[in-house]
Write an enzyme that holds these catalytic residues in place. Structure first.
Site, PDB file in Angstrom:
ATOM      1  N   CYS A 284       1.043  -1.171   0.207  1.00 20.74           N
ATOM      2  CA  CYS A 284       0.166  -0.003  -0.621  1.00 20.74           C
ATOM      3  C   CYS A 284       1.299   1.176  -0.503  1.00 20.74           C
ATOM      4  CB  CYS A 284      -0.733  -0.832   1.152  1.00 20.74           C
ATOM      5  SG  CYS A 284      -2.254   1.716   1.229  1.00 20.74           S
TER       6      CYS A 284
ATOM      7  N   CYS B 126       7.331   4.050   5.624  1.00 23.38           N
ATOM      8  CA  CYS B 126       6.954   3.541   4.135  1.00 23.38           C
ATOM      9  C   CYS B 126       7.853   3.076   2.763  1.00 23.38           C
ATOM     10  CB  CYS B 126       6.065   5.102   4.433  1.00 23.38           C
ATOM     11  SG  CYS B 126       6.927   6.415   3.775  1.00 23.38           S
TER      12      CYS B 126
END
Length: 237
Positions: free
Chosen positions: A117, A229
């Site tokens: 994601c 991330c």
């Protein structure tokens, strides 16, 4: 805990010299003909770097990764800062619609595949930006994670971009003292216990048992064994 009580606990630090050093470094890059951009998540502590950029050169573009999963408060904060500081904020996002960001069972990727994601919504969209610039300014700090603690103020990044981390050695006390001295707005979620704010599905309140100034990111990807991330790992050298 109120926002004012948080920032009032920060110890005094002189910032003028630090800002001058950042200005000199950016002037050096420009003199060398380098194309400069900044990125920002517009989370609570982003306001410091954005204010410094606005004081030095408002023309530097600031890219905001619109993942479609941000808290409404973060979008409001982005708009407020863009107007107040007069900075050039450019939104970028994935070409893959949220409706298609699902696993084989039709579940959103953030539930069981958070790395995928993040790659789709953060890493991939900014790669094209890297290819068009020479210097990437971002506000990571050593105290935020073990990965960031190993980083330097200047590092080689992907696609030949030089990563510049001007506030790498600032701690949270300095961040909130700067906010207090400059009378800058504070992200509204800070008063609700969020010190590090990412996407809504993957952000929880900070661990209340940890010290206020621990640069706590315990609320990010809580329980998923994840601390980054990919922007500061995948896009490194």
């Amino acid at each position: 805990m109120s926002s004012q009580s948080i920032i009032s606990q920060a110890s005094a630090t002189s910032f003028d010299e630090r800002i001058d050093e950042i200005a000199e470094q950016l002037a050096k890059y420009k003199a060398e003909g380098k194309r400069i951009f900044a990125s920002s998540s517009f989370q609570p502590q982003s306001v410091v770097l954005l204010d410094i950029i606005s004081r030095i050169d408002k023309s530097i573009p600031v890219y905001f990764l619109d993942t479609n999963y941000h808290f409404p408060e973060t979008i409001e904060f982005r708009d407020q800062l863009a107007e107040q500081l007069g900075i050039n904020v450019i939104d970028i996002k994935s070409n893959i619609p949220v409706s298609e960001q699902v696993d084989e069972n039709g579940e959103p990727l953030y539930k069981n595949q958070p790395d995928r994601c993040c790659h789709i919504n953060k890493v991939e969209p900014i790669e094209d930006v890297l290819k068009e610039h020479d210097v990437w300014i971002n506000g990571i700090r050593k105290g935020q994670s073990a990965v960031r603690a190993q980083m330097q103020k200047e590092e080689e990044g992907k696609h030949g971009v030089l990563r510049y981390h001007p506030i790498l050695d600032w701690d949270s006390k300095m961040i909130f003292q700067y906010i207090n001295e400059r009378k800058l707005p504070l992200h509204s979620l800070v008063a609700k216990g969020y010190f590090s704010v990412g996407c809504l599905p993957c952000t929880a309140k900070a661990d209340p048992t940890k010290p206020l100034w621990s640069d706590d990111r315990s609320g990010r990807w809580s329980g998923q064994g994840k601390t980054e991330c990919g922007l500061h790992t995948t896009l490194g050298k």
